[in-house]
Design an enzyme around this catalytic site. Sequence first.
Site, PDB file in Angstrom:
ATOM      1  CD  GLU A 144      -2.729  -1.294  -0.086  1.00  0.00           C
ATOM      2  OE1 GLU A 144      -2.852  -0.326  -0.843  1.00  0.00           O
ATOM      3  OE2 GLU A 144      -3.218  -2.403  -0.343  1.00  0.00           O
ATOM      4  N   GLY A 145       1.969   1.226  -0.700  1.00  0.00           N
ATOM      5  CA  GLY A 145       2.904   2.346  -0.732  1.00  0.00           C
ATOM      6  C   GLY A 145       3.932   2.164   0.357  1.00  0.00           C
TER       7      GLY A 145
END
Length: 579
Positions: A438-439
Amino acid sequence: MTYSPATQDQLLAIRVNAGIEELAQSERFAAAEPDMVEAIVEGVGQFAAGEWAPLNRTGDLEGAKLENGVVRLPDGFAEAYKHYVEQGWNAIASPGEFGGQGLPFTLACNVLENLGTANMAFNLLPMLSVGAIEALEHHGSRELQEKYLPQLVSGAWSGTMNLTEPQAGSDVGALRTTAHPIEDGEHAGKWSIKGQKIYITWGEHELAENIIHLVLARTPNAPEGSRGISLFVVPKFHVKPDGSLGARNDLRCVSIEHKLGINASPTCVMSYGDNGECVGELVGAENRGLAAMFTMMNNARINVGNQGVQIGERATQQATDYAAERIQSARAGSGDKQPVAILEHPDVRRMILRMKALTEGMRALLYYTAGQTDRGTLGDEAAKAHGEICVPLIKAWGTDAGTEVASLGIQVHGGMGYVEETGAAQHWRDSRIAPIYEGTNGIQAADLVTRKLGLEGGEALIGFLEEIARDCAEEPTLFALAGDCAGVARWMREDASLDDKLAGSVPFCTMMAVLVAGWQLVKQRDAVAEGASPALATTKPVTVRFFLERIVPEAAGLKASAIAGAELLYSLESSALLA
């Protein structure tokens, strides 16, 4: 490896940090009355401990397996997911018009906290569905919402997000998956999808009746880079006009990854359109897919930060139980030479208290972020800005701290922690993905010093720090850290190059996160002193004191690194680093 839900600390954070009683005064969240909140927190904790926690170890040992194109889970997963759906836990914060309960996002975070503490790998299944619901609620047409949301909200169908491709990791704009309009036939007006996606969490399984993939793809003549990306909903099974399931879509799971941890979560390589017959429907406007996907990603980033809380709680409970049972050596300096539980030794006490303080700090930050997000939903622009600032903080520091706590849990177990049979190592192995997906946490820190630092011309973050400083005027360490954070922020705005800002982004992100967590812990401590949670009257003042006296000074020590600039990082040629 059982666990006891941290119900009292969760309720304290929901009341004090999220401000649930204030949220319940709004018409939208009026149902979040105290009795309802307690019933949800206690109920999901019991459900998670009773049905999902016992599957955690078997899920790790047996894992998900791909057999003839079908992903198989260990015994018990299908029944546990069925009960999760039947009891309505998936629908907590979803819109009422599609079968949800319409409660605050804060309470959905609590559902995920309990389920993830019980079984982090399993919990990724509903976590991704929550994000898919959010994306369709905000960006889907009414037709798409009516078609997909009721079953996603109930949990009968699950959702995924498809961004990453083999050649395009964090650089989403480099994706090659294509979407071409279908001109005629039964799918006229829809899109033909073709491409491959990797790292698709729960991309294939048999627990839900249908899987709704949200897929980023490029349409013909789309602009280059991220400006030319569109979002499509691509179901595993086609959905007929009456809502029943039709034929299988042209998509398949090619393989599942063999990972360090979260073994019960099938991480899939997905192939779309091998036979030229994969059909998707456009979500939102063409070339605006990344904006739509970011709605889903923002939600997911908060919930990944939540995983730091989850793994921290589980590792802390296990380590504390072990330390209380393991008898070894006499207490240093004691006249009694009888061996004592290692919990009595100073360094083990230090580790246990650090684990507790970090976990409670993460939880305070999580629920503050969730509460600000809920206020933003109600139209409070200042709260919305505070929530946006806190997203990279809870995602980055929350997952870093969760990994640290899991590592400390192994250390408390000593040599036995390095032996798989105790289960302590599983917590660390499971936790290690959270700073990456998620980053990555570096991307979160970059977001903080670029986009979030620039909100409202930079005034949103500075104003936030000034508010914290006013509240913490009587807390010397926090007041000083707020001043340090403000100084770094101003330097980054006024004097630093982009390289300088990025070079100092990770230490600054940690400073900010520890500051906000400490601020919110002080609010908890003061509320407990006033009688808010008698069950925590003994422990809460000590864990908060530990956080203020041991963890906050460490964060303050990062200021020099945050403003050191990028020059040293490039003082060697790349070739020298390879020598």
